[in-house]
Design an enzyme around this catalytic site. Structure first.
Site, PDB file in Angstrom:
ATOM      1  N   CYS A 189      -0.427   1.252   7.635  1.00 55.91           N
ATOM      2  CA  CYS A 189      -0.843   1.641   6.286  1.00 55.91           C
ATOM      3  C   CYS A 189      -2.196   2.340   6.298  1.00 55.91           C
ATOM      4  CB  CYS A 189      -0.901   0.417   5.379  1.00 55.91           C
ATOM      5  SG  CYS A 189       0.717  -0.200   4.883  1.00 55.91           S
ATOM      6  N   GLU A 193       0.827  -1.207   0.000  1.00 58.13           N
ATOM      7  CA  GLU A 193       0.000   0.000   0.000  1.00 58.13           C
ATOM      8  C   GLU A 193       0.861   1.256   0.000  1.00 58.13           C
ATOM      9  OE1 GLU A 193      -2.045  -2.947   2.893  1.00 58.13           O
ATOM     10  OE2 GLU A 193      -0.053  -2.585   2.054  1.00 58.13           O
TER      11      GLU A 193
END
Length: 368
Positions: free
Chosen positions: A314, A285
């Site tokens: 994330c 990500e």
């Protein structure tokens, strides 16, 4: 929709085709001549002609065996029997919005021809050898009501091997290409039909992937580039159904790859959540967000697809850059914490579950 069903002897392919007829309004189609056009060309070469005769004999034999496997067939309507696979395909193509099924597929050349159509789906059916042998011995004879009891397991194994592995007419290459591969160990028609009813075989995603399926497939493909020793993860960031960026986890540019010992934490095999401060790997990500940049995502209509639910670290970065929705396929150990962050920030989080594909054991399906 046009469904082809293939499979080994007495696996239940004709029963699966009949299920589609009985429960989903399909019409079954048949091919009377299984030879390919190249096999019908006359030639003066004795060896070539002999080989063609051999192919014709094998094709006819297997087709007859497949027909015999159906037991007592319902009477075929003339308009549903075609001289060649080409004629069948032409008929279906002109009526593709209707529902058709055939189990008369015995060569890769025919399958290649059918598979070019966007409305075609191949299903294979298989079962253990001993299960298929018992079915073979107990099936009704086409001409009498008696059962076959003289075929030994060894003779049936040879017959089955020839049908599956024959160089020219073996069915194994077809079975391996099926989108859905059914393992049919059911001992009753009612149970088989009930389990088939749980599969959602007619899901449009099987023919043409939905946007979720499409982007999640790209995320899964990106994950194959990862060489992180702990876990492979892939990610795709999308805006207005267009890919903005992709990412997969691994060490930063210029450092040794994780798979080459670049990250000590991953290579030591520490458990999930341990030693995170010493990990040198950038998450999928993070890589995708760095590639996209906030300027391309801040309008609030970006969607992040990830094959694994984002971790807590994330999740706060996803919120910060302005992603409006996160779609994932597999869970992770921090799902609860991540969901809480997204909920407070107004980011939609949902799990994508595609229709079942690959090998499916019907006996183990849970019935509701």
């Amino acid at each position: 929709m046009f469904i082809g069903v293939c499979g080994s002897i007495c696996a239940g392919k004709s029963t699966v085709a009949q299920y589609l007829v009985d429960h989903h309004g399909f019409t079954q189609l048949y091919v009377s001549d299984q030879r390919l056009p190249s096999q019908k060309t006359t030639t003066n070469g004795a060896d070539t002609q002999k080989e063609q005769d051999s192919v014709e004999t094998q094709s006819t034999s297997i087709a007859a065996e497949q027909a015999n496997n159906r037991g007592l067939l319902p009477q075929r309507r003339k308009q549903h029997v075609f001289a060649t696979a080409d004629e069948l395909l032409e008929f279906v193509t002109q009526r593709w919005r209707e529902r058709w099924v055939t189990d008369d597929i015995f060569s890769e050349a025919v399958l290649d021809m059918y598979a070019r159509r966007p409305f075609f789906l191949l299903i294979s059916v298989d079962a253990p050898l001993t299960v298929r042998w018992r079915r073979y011995c107990n099936r009704p004879n086409n001409n009498t009501t008696t059962t076959t009891t003289t075929t030994t397991l060894e003779k049936f194994a040879l017959l089955s091997d020839d049908a599956l592995y024959s160089t020219k007419t073996g069915l194994l290459p077809l079975i391996s290409r099926a989108t859905v591969r059914l393992l049919n160990t059911s001992d009753s028609l009612a149970h088989l039909y009930a389990t088939l009813g749980t599969l959602d075989l007619l899901n449009p995603d099987r023919l043409r992937p939905s946007w979720d399926s499409y982007f999640m497939s790209l995320a899964s493909l990106a994950a194959q580039r990862s060489n992180c020793m702990k876990r492979r993860v892939g990610c795709v960031v999308v805006r207005d159904k267009r890919v903005v960026s992709t990412g997969y986890n691994g060490t930063p540019r210029g450092l040794r790859n994780c798979g080459e010992g670049g990250c000590g934490r991953c290579n030591e095999g520490q458990g999930s959540g341990h030693g995170l401060a010493t990990c040198l790997c950038i998450h999928a990500e993070e890589n995708a967000l760095l590639e996209a940049g906030r300027e391309r995502l801040r309008d609030g209509n970006a969607v992040l697809y990830c094959d694994t639910c984002p971790c807590l670290t994330c999740s706060i970065k996803i919120v910060q850059v302005g992603v409006s929705e996160v779609v994932y396929s597999q869970g992770y150990s921090m799902d609860g914490e991540t969901a809480a962050v997204f909920r407070e920030a107004g980011v939609r989080l949902r799990q994508f579950v595609p229709p079942a594909k690959g090998l499916i054991h019907l006996e183990k399906l849970q019935l509701y």
